[in-house]
Design a protein around this motif. Structure first.
Motif, mmCIF file in Angstrom:
data_model
loop_
_atom_site.group_PDB
_atom_site.id
_atom_site.type_symbol
_atom_site.label_atom_id
_atom_site.label_comp_id
_atom_site.label_asym_id
_atom_site.label_seq_id
_atom_site.Cartn_x
_atom_site.Cartn_y
_atom_site.Cartn_z
ATOM 1 N N THR A 353 -71.331 37.403 -3.523
ATOM 2 C CA THR A 353 -72.241 37.737 -2.421
ATOM 3 C C THR A 353 -71.541 37.637 -1.070
ATOM 4 O O THR A 353 -71.829 38.416 -0.150
ATOM 5 C CB THR A 353 -73.462 36.800 -2.436
ATOM 6 N N ALA A 354 -70.599 36.690 -0.965
ATOM 7 C CA ALA A 354 -69.952 36.414 0.322
ATOM 8 C C ALA A 354 -68.795 37.343 0.644
ATOM 9 O O ALA A 354 -68.304 37.337 1.773
ATOM 10 C CB ALA A 354 -69.459 34.961 0.348
ATOM 11 N N VAL A 355 -68.342 38.132 -0.322
ATOM 12 C CA VAL A 355 -67.148 38.954 -0.080
ATOM 13 C C VAL A 355 -67.350 39.941 1.071
ATOM 14 O O VAL A 355 -66.404 40.304 1.769
ATOM 15 C CB VAL A 355 -66.725 39.716 -1.360
ATOM 16 N N ASN A 356 -68.575 40.353 1.280
ATOM 17 C CA ASN A 356 -68.841 41.306 2.360
ATOM 18 C C ASN A 356 -68.945 40.633 3.725
ATOM 19 O O ASN A 356 -69.056 41.319 4.751
ATOM 20 C CB ASN A 356 -70.139 42.072 2.082
ATOM 21 N N SER A 357 -68.928 39.299 3.737
ATOM 22 C CA SER A 357 -69.070 38.552 4.991
ATOM 23 C C SER A 357 -67.739 38.028 5.521
ATOM 24 O O SER A 357 -67.716 37.346 6.543
ATOM 25 C CB SER A 357 -70.048 37.381 4.797
ATOM 26 N N GLY A 358 -66.654 38.287 4.828
ATOM 27 C CA GLY A 358 -65.353 37.862 5.311
ATOM 28 C C GLY A 358 -64.731 36.784 4.448
ATOM 29 O O GLY A 358 -65.391 36.160 3.609
ATOM 30 N N LEU A 359 -63.434 36.534 4.675
ATOM 31 C CA LEU A 359 -62.677 35.595 3.854
ATOM 32 C C LEU A 359 -63.142 34.161 4.057
ATOM 33 O O LEU A 359 -63.183 33.372 3.107
ATOM 34 C CB LEU A 359 -61.184 35.722 4.171
ATOM 35 N N ALA A 361 -66.163 33.096 4.830
ATOM 36 C CA ALA A 361 -67.419 32.940 4.086
ATOM 37 C C ALA A 361 -67.146 32.845 2.588
ATOM 38 O O ALA A 361 -67.798 32.068 1.869
ATOM 39 C CB ALA A 361 -68.352 34.113 4.379
ATOM 40 N N PHE A 362 -66.165 33.598 2.102
ATOM 41 C CA PHE A 362 -65.786 33.537 0.688
ATOM 42 C C PHE A 362 -65.260 32.145 0.335
ATOM 43 O O PHE A 362 -65.610 31.579 -0.706
ATOM 44 C CB PHE A 362 -64.724 34.598 0.403
ATOM 45 N N ALA A 363 -64.430 31.575 1.218
ATOM 46 C CA ALA A 363 -63.881 30.240 0.974
ATOM 47 C C ALA A 363 -64.986 29.185 0.970
ATOM 48 O O ALA A 363 -64.974 28.258 0.151
ATOM 49 C CB ALA A 363 -62.833 29.907 2.027
ATOM 50 N N TRP A 364 -65.952 29.326 1.883
ATOM 51 C CA TRP A 364 -67.067 28.381 1.889
ATOM 52 C C TRP A 364 -67.926 28.544 0.636
ATOM 53 O O TRP A 364 -68.495 27.565 0.126
ATOM 54 C CB TRP A 364 -67.923 28.564 3.141
ATOM 55 N N ALA A 365 -68.024 29.753 0.122
ATOM 56 C CA ALA A 365 -68.767 29.965 -1.123
ATOM 57 C C ALA A 365 -68.113 29.211 -2.275
ATOM 58 O O ALA A 365 -68.807 28.627 -3.120
ATOM 59 C CB ALA A 365 -68.850 31.458 -1.432
ATOM 60 N N LEU A 366 -66.787 29.208 -2.306
ATOM 61 C CA LEU A 366 -66.078 28.442 -3.338
ATOM 62 C C LEU A 366 -66.366 26.953 -3.209
ATOM 63 O O LEU A 366 -66.583 26.246 -4.198
ATOM 64 C CB LEU A 366 -64.571 28.698 -3.236
ATOM 65 N N ALA A 367 -66.357 26.455 -1.958
ATOM 66 C CA ALA A 367 -66.621 25.032 -1.730
ATOM 67 C C ALA A 367 -68.055 24.672 -2.111
ATOM 68 O O ALA A 367 -68.305 23.625 -2.729
ATOM 69 C CB ALA A 367 -66.356 24.678 -0.264
ATOM 70 N N ILE A 368 -69.005 25.536 -1.767
ATOM 71 C CA ILE A 368 -70.403 25.275 -2.121
ATOM 72 C C ILE A 368 -70.590 25.326 -3.632
ATOM 73 O O ILE A 368 -71.389 24.573 -4.209
ATOM 74 C CB ILE A 368 -71.327 26.283 -1.411
ATOM 75 N N GLY A 369 -69.828 26.188 -4.299
ATOM 76 C CA GLY A 369 -69.858 26.209 -5.759
ATOM 77 C C GLY A 369 -69.393 24.884 -6.345
ATOM 78 O O GLY A 369 -69.962 24.389 -7.327
#
Length: 396
Positions: A353-359, A361-369
């Motif tokens: 979901t975060a890939v369209n919001s920038g790198l 946001a993608f890194a924070w998605a990994l951390a939230i995971g």
């Protein structure tokens, strides 16, 4: 005590060499070539992590025929070294070829280290192991000091590769035929708990190493390399966290009363939460201050925004350690596996979901995971403890 000091020293040198190699390569390789190396190294280190996490404890405990495992790992490392050389040749970068070969040689060296520890080898061999690791460290420091001279770069990295091949070659690892049948036989003999924990480890480690590959397709190989640089800079935080695992398991298993085990875990968690926050804040301050000296300008713009989520993911390991120790002591493998599967699923959904919001946001998605995995595992652990308490079932 002597053996503990030697083997611990060997592991620390191994970690320092890997850390120094990453810092060196990010300065010596172009962003694209570093991204290629990071992708190759992720696969190589996934093999090494599997060797440690699935078989390492069993090997040291003497529960399995160690040669069957190191033979297979050595064969995979040899294939990886060949592939790494071809990758470097294809890219036209001798340094990339040497770095990729070094990543595979590191996997083989790690396998031999476990074999030596399992064999309870003599002090003479222990000293030679430490000398070999010391040689790798010196070569790594030489590589770290190589900055502008192209010939010095190649020479220093050649020394690092050769020093990494000492133990696998001397032990005959590369000349042994692989014995996958022994590995398969062990997995068949393994109890349900160990088999489930192996699957849990494979799911968690595989996701941690492979999920960032999504960044390659979306953001490009250079940005993926920047993500890996940030994760490498945060690695010492994870190293501090995992170093406490044996002590926690020993502390909790030393409590005979099941309630005392839970109380000890709760106390460790109460300490771990503020420690994780302190580690995150301290590491972020230090790395943001030192990033300009550690990372070249062409990578700094990418790395700076990724440090906070990378350090957060590493600090969460501190929070998860007490629960993981209790799971190991109580043999709640199903709790660990269920928490890991649900957490990984959440991480995948968030990341895609975060890939369209920038790198960033993608890194924070990994951390939230990672946060989701820890939280869900603790929730399942509490549920299992309450269920056992109501049923009066003693932990197995």
């Amino acid at each position: 005590m002597r053996r503990f000091a030697l083997t611990t020293g060997s592991q620390l040198v191994h970690a320092l060499v890997s850390f120094a190699a990453t810092l060196t390569l990010v300065r010596l390789l172009s962003p694209d070539n570093f991204g290629i190396y990071a992708a190759f190294a992720a696969v190589a280190f996934l093999i090494m992590a599997a060797n440690r996490g699935i078989f390492g404890e069993q090997i040291i405990a003497g529960n399995i025929d160690v040669r069957g495992f190191t033979d297979v790992i050595g064969t995979l490392a040899l294939i990886g070294a060949t592939a790494g050389g071809l990758v470097g040749w294809w890219s036209g970068s001798p340094l990339l070829a040497l770095a990729s070969i070094h990543a595979s040689a590191t996997v083989a060296t790690d396998a031999v280290r476990y074999e030596l520890m399992a064999a309870r080898v003599s002090h003479g061999v222990d000293r030679r192991m430490l000398i070999a690791d010391g040689t790798r460290l010196v070569a790594g420091l030489l590589a770290l000091g190589a900055s502008t001279d192209d010939h010095l770069k190649v020479v220093s990295w050649s020394l690092l590769v050769l020093s990494s091949l000492v133990w696998p070659t001397v032990s005959g690892l590369f000349s042994r035929p692989p014995s996958p049948s022994r590995v398969i036989a062990f997995m068949r003999r393994a109890g349900r708990f160990e088999a489930t924990m192996a699957v849990q480890f494979a799911v968690g480690t595989g996701a941690a190493q492979l999920l960032p590959f999504v960044a390659i397709a979306t953001f490009g190989i250079a940005e993926y390399g920047g993500l890996r640089v940030a994760q490498s800079l945060a690695a010492p935080v994870a190293l501090v966290a995992t170093a406490t695992t044996p002590a926690m398991i020993g502390l909790i298993s030393g409590k005979r009363d099941p309630r005392e085990q839970v109380v000890a875990t709760a106390r460790l968690l109460a300490v771990g939460l503020p420690v994780a926050g302190l580690l995150w804040a301290t590491a972020l301050l230090v790395l943001e201050t030192a990033a300009g000296a550690l990372v070249p300008p062409n990578q700094l713009v990418v790395v700076e925004g990724l440090l906070a989520p990378a350090i957060a993911a590493a600090a969460l390991i501190v929070v998860g350690q007490p629960g993981g120790a209790l799971i190991r002591v109580r043999r709640y493998a199903g709790v660990a596996l269920s928490g890991q599967i649900v957490g990984v699923a959440i991480a995948w959904v968030l990341a895609l979901t975060a890939v369209n919001s920038g790198l960033v946001a993608f890194a924070w998605a990994l951390a939230i995971g990672s946060l989701a995995t820890v939280s869900i595992t603790y929730a399942l652990l509490v549920w299992r403890l309450l269920r056992d308490r109501r049923s009066g079932r003693e932990p197995s």
